[in-house]
Write a protein that holds these residues in place. Structure first.
Motif, PDB file in Angstrom:
ATOM      1  N   ILE A  68       9.272 -13.669   7.769  1.00  0.00           N
ATOM      2  CA  ILE A  68       8.601 -12.551   8.561  1.00  0.00           C
ATOM      3  C   ILE A  68       7.325 -12.091   7.753  1.00  0.00           C
ATOM      4  O   ILE A  68       7.515 -11.826   7.320  1.00  0.00           O
ATOM      5  N   GLY A  69       6.048 -12.249   8.579  1.00  0.00           N
ATOM      6  CA  GLY A  69       4.750 -12.269   7.380  1.00  0.00           C
ATOM      7  C   GLY A  69       4.650 -10.553   7.590  1.00  0.00           C
ATOM      8  O   GLY A  69       3.734 -10.817   8.906  1.00  0.00           O
ATOM      9  N   VAL A  70       4.504  -9.850   6.392  1.00  0.00           N
ATOM     10  CA  VAL A  70       3.762  -8.960   7.056  1.00  0.00           C
ATOM     11  C   VAL A  70       3.004  -8.059   6.274  1.00  0.00           C
ATOM     12  O   VAL A  70       2.362  -8.934   4.932  1.00  0.00           O
ATOM     13  N   VAL A  71       1.428  -8.414   7.291  1.00  0.00           N
ATOM     14  CA  VAL A  71      -0.063  -8.187   6.642  1.00  0.00           C
ATOM     15  C   VAL A  71      -0.498  -6.925   6.263  1.00  0.00           C
ATOM     16  O   VAL A  71      -0.451  -6.275   6.917  1.00  0.00           O
ATOM     17  N   LEU A  72      -0.423  -6.330   5.057  1.00  0.00           N
ATOM     18  CA  LEU A  72      -1.056  -5.380   4.309  1.00  0.00           C
ATOM     19  C   LEU A  72      -2.652  -5.498   3.912  1.00  0.00           C
ATOM     20  O   LEU A  72      -2.592  -6.537   3.200  1.00  0.00           O
ATOM     21  N   GLU A  73      -3.331  -4.821   4.575  1.00  0.00           N
ATOM     22  CA  GLU A  73      -4.819  -5.105   3.295  1.00  0.00           C
ATOM     23  C   GLU A  73      -5.140  -4.509   1.881  1.00  0.00           C
ATOM     24  O   GLU A  73      -5.769  -4.953   0.831  1.00  0.00           O
ATOM     25  N   GLU A  74      -3.897  -2.843   1.894  1.00  0.00           N
ATOM     26  CA  GLU A  74      -4.213  -2.770   0.278  1.00  0.00           C
ATOM     27  C   GLU A  74      -3.217  -3.874  -0.815  1.00  0.00           C
ATOM     28  O   GLU A  74      -3.142  -3.913  -0.067  1.00  0.00           O
ATOM     29  N   ALA A  75      -4.331  -3.476  -1.741  1.00  0.00           N
ATOM     30  CA  ALA A  75      -3.104  -3.220  -3.371  1.00  0.00           C
ATOM     31  C   ALA A  75      -1.124  -3.269  -2.845  1.00  0.00           C
ATOM     32  O   ALA A  75      -1.497  -2.405  -2.145  1.00  0.00           O
ATOM     33  N   ARG A  77      -0.030  -1.704  -4.544  1.00  0.00           N
ATOM     34  CA  ARG A  77       0.282  -0.555  -5.223  1.00  0.00           C
ATOM     35  C   ARG A  77      -0.115   1.123  -4.469  1.00  0.00           C
ATOM     36  O   ARG A  77       0.366   2.150  -4.443  1.00  0.00           O
ATOM     37  N   GLU A  78      -1.333   0.247  -4.128  1.00  0.00           N
ATOM     38  CA  GLU A  78      -1.612   1.658  -2.833  1.00  0.00           C
ATOM     39  C   GLU A  78      -0.817   1.072  -1.341  1.00  0.00           C
ATOM     40  O   GLU A  78      -0.389   2.890  -1.107  1.00  0.00           O
ATOM     41  N   ALA A  79      -0.864   0.694  -1.268  1.00  0.00           N
ATOM     42  CA  ALA A  79       0.257   0.112  -0.192  1.00  0.00           C
ATOM     43  C   ALA A  79       1.678   1.188   0.218  1.00  0.00           C
ATOM     44  O   ALA A  79       1.747   2.069   0.827  1.00  0.00           O
ATOM     45  N   PHE A  80       2.025   1.196  -1.226  1.00  0.00           N
ATOM     46  CA  PHE A  80       3.742   2.140  -1.306  1.00  0.00           C
ATOM     47  C   PHE A  80       3.328   3.577  -1.776  1.00  0.00           C
ATOM     48  O   PHE A  80       4.381   3.945  -1.212  1.00  0.00           O
ATOM     49  N   LEU A 105       5.837 -10.523   1.980  1.00  0.00           N
ATOM     50  CA  LEU A 105       4.550  -9.470   2.162  1.00  0.00           C
ATOM     51  C   LEU A 105       3.479  -9.725   1.770  1.00  0.00           C
ATOM     52  O   LEU A 105       3.440 -10.266   0.758  1.00  0.00           O
ATOM     53  N   LEU A 106       2.166  -9.730   2.131  1.00  0.00           N
ATOM     54  CA  LEU A 106       1.286 -10.988   2.171  1.00  0.00           C
ATOM     55  C   LEU A 106      -0.221  -9.458   1.783  1.00  0.00           C
ATOM     56  O   LEU A 106      -0.594  -8.984   2.656  1.00  0.00           O
ATOM     57  N   THR A 107      -0.680  -9.372   0.889  1.00  0.00           N
ATOM     58  CA  THR A 107      -1.957  -8.394   0.625  1.00  0.00           C
ATOM     59  C   THR A 107      -3.513  -9.019   0.897  1.00  0.00           C
ATOM     60  O   THR A 107      -3.194 -10.438   0.431  1.00  0.00           O
ATOM     61  N   GLU A 108      -3.999  -8.977   2.249  1.00  0.00           N
ATOM     62  CA  GLU A 108      -4.981  -9.717   2.565  1.00  0.00           C
ATOM     63  C   GLU A 108      -6.601  -8.728   2.313  1.00  0.00           C
ATOM     64  O   GLU A 108      -5.975  -7.368   2.460  1.00  0.00           O
ATOM     65  N   GLY A 128      -2.239  -2.078  12.120  1.00  0.00           N
ATOM     66  CA  GLY A 128      -3.519  -2.628  12.745  1.00  0.00           C
ATOM     67  C   GLY A 128      -4.799  -1.544  12.040  1.00  0.00           C
ATOM     68  O   GLY A 128      -5.855  -1.095  12.460  1.00  0.00           O
ATOM     69  N   CYS A 129      -4.416  -0.561  11.014  1.00  0.00           N
ATOM     70  CA  CYS A 129      -4.812   0.089  10.398  1.00  0.00           C
ATOM     71  C   CYS A 129      -5.935  -0.218   9.975  1.00  0.00           C
ATOM     72  O   CYS A 129      -6.820  -0.571   8.095  1.00  0.00           O
TER      73      CYS A 129
END
Length: 352
Positions: A68-75, A77-80, A105-108, A128-129
């Motif tokens: 399952i892909g989890v899409v995060l916008e930040e790098a 290091r920032e997301a965590f 984890l996919l950084t977009e 969604g943020c």
């Protein structure tokens, strides 16, 4: 140089003196297999250097990757650094892992190209943020795979795990209004695809594409219709500090025009605003009241317990995980909505 031949389950079964089906059950820890037989299979696998079923072959048989892909916008290091992201990831992993799925984890970003076009995933969950979540939904839907959005804009075919962002922010604004604050400013999450900091004005709000940030702006506007402020590049203490200086620094305007209260759209942004206030010699909450959003722990000695809205990050993640598991099993999954709880901390006081 030739590649070494990979040991097979059939070879393990032969060495252990059992059928391939029994070896499979023993190796995977499932089924009614005697412990002595299970141990023979383990020993045979160890002797042959067999690490388990080939995941590629298993994926071909199942017609799925199990990912399952989890899409995060930040790098990352920032997301965590954001405890809310970690809580939601924990919740998703709790449920999907127990169902035999792994997370990718996919950084977009808002730039061209997207890993979602061909990532080896069976489903996707989008945080969604983000100002570009709608674009990512379209990419995933073109592939025909299930998609769940956490705090996304309600869209056809998308299961939404929602939050009362608008109502919760209105409650924060009403709290400040009850304390006598009339000069109030916003510090927002990232607003749009342009990715730049800037003054929050009607034109900037009209261009905004981040559903969560917009909902929280609308909530504040119900109490302070002409509220302005600063848009940031995301939920970090550094971004909150920059926004705080932009709003509070004497060079930005006359002291009489400075806000007496700030509504930050996350606790990390609120912590940054408080740090800026300290650097400018302002007392919180004596000179400035600050409210946040999330209810996370902020490890900063300058930041007292925040007045904030506490949201259930872990439960939001688990709800997203349950929806993903249901969708992958061909079952119906319904959108759900969570509510936040007001927590009075030590960062708000009556306006002077």
């Amino acid at each position: 140089m030739t590649e070494p031949v990979r040991a097979t389950l059939a070879a393990v079964a032969k060495l252990a003196g059992v059928s391939p089906s029994t070896a499979s059950l023993a190796f995977n820890g499932s089924g009614p297999v005697a412990e002595a037989t299970r141990e023979r299979v383990r020993q045979a696998a160890l002797e042959l250097g067999y690490d388990g079923p080939d995941p590629r072959a298993r994926s071909l048989r199942r017609g799925r990757s199990g990912i399952i892909g989890v899409v995060l916008e930040e790098a990352l290091r920032e997301a965590f650094r954001d405890p809310m992201n970690l809580a939601m990831l924990d919740g998703i992993a709790d449920v999907t892992g127990a169902a035999g799925n792994s997370l990718l984890l996919l950084t977009e970003s808002a730039g061209p190209g997207s890993a979602l076009v061909d990532a080896p995933i069976d489903a996707a969950v989008l945080f969604g943020c983000s100002p570009v979540v709608d674009d990512k939904v379209r990419i995933v839907q073109k592939r025909g795979i299930p998609v769940v959005a956490i705090e996304g804009r309600p869209l056809p075919g998308v299961v939404d795990v929602g939050l009362d962002s608008r109502e919760a922010t209105r409650a924060l604004a009403a709290h400040l209004h009850d304390l006598g604050h009339r000069r109030v400013a916003l510090v927002t999450l990232e607003l749009d695809r342009d990715r730049h900091r800037g003054v929050l004005n009607p034109a900037r709000i009209d261009r905004a594409t981040s559903f969560t940030a917009l909902e929280r702006i609308r909530g504040a506007q119900e109490v302070y219709p002409s509220i302005g402020g600063v848009a940031t590049l995301g939920s970090t203490i550094d971004e909150g500090r920059l926004a705080g200086h932009a709003l509070l620094d004497p060079g930005a305007g006359e002291a009489a025009e400075r806000p007496t209260a700030i509504i930050a759209q996350s606790d990390l942004l609120a912590a940054g605003v408080i740090r800026a206030a300290h650097e400018l010699g302002l007392d919180v909450p004596g000179d400035l009241s600050v409210v946040g959003f999330d209810g996370v722990r902020v490890d900063d000695p300058l930041v007292p317990e925040l007045t904030t809205m506490v949201q259930p990050g872990l439960e939001k993640g688990r709800a997203a995980g349950r929806a993903l598991v249901d969708l992958l099993a061909g079952r119906e999954a319904r959108s759900v909505a969570f509510t936040s709880a007001f927590r009075r901390g030590a960062t708000t006081a009556r306006a002077r």
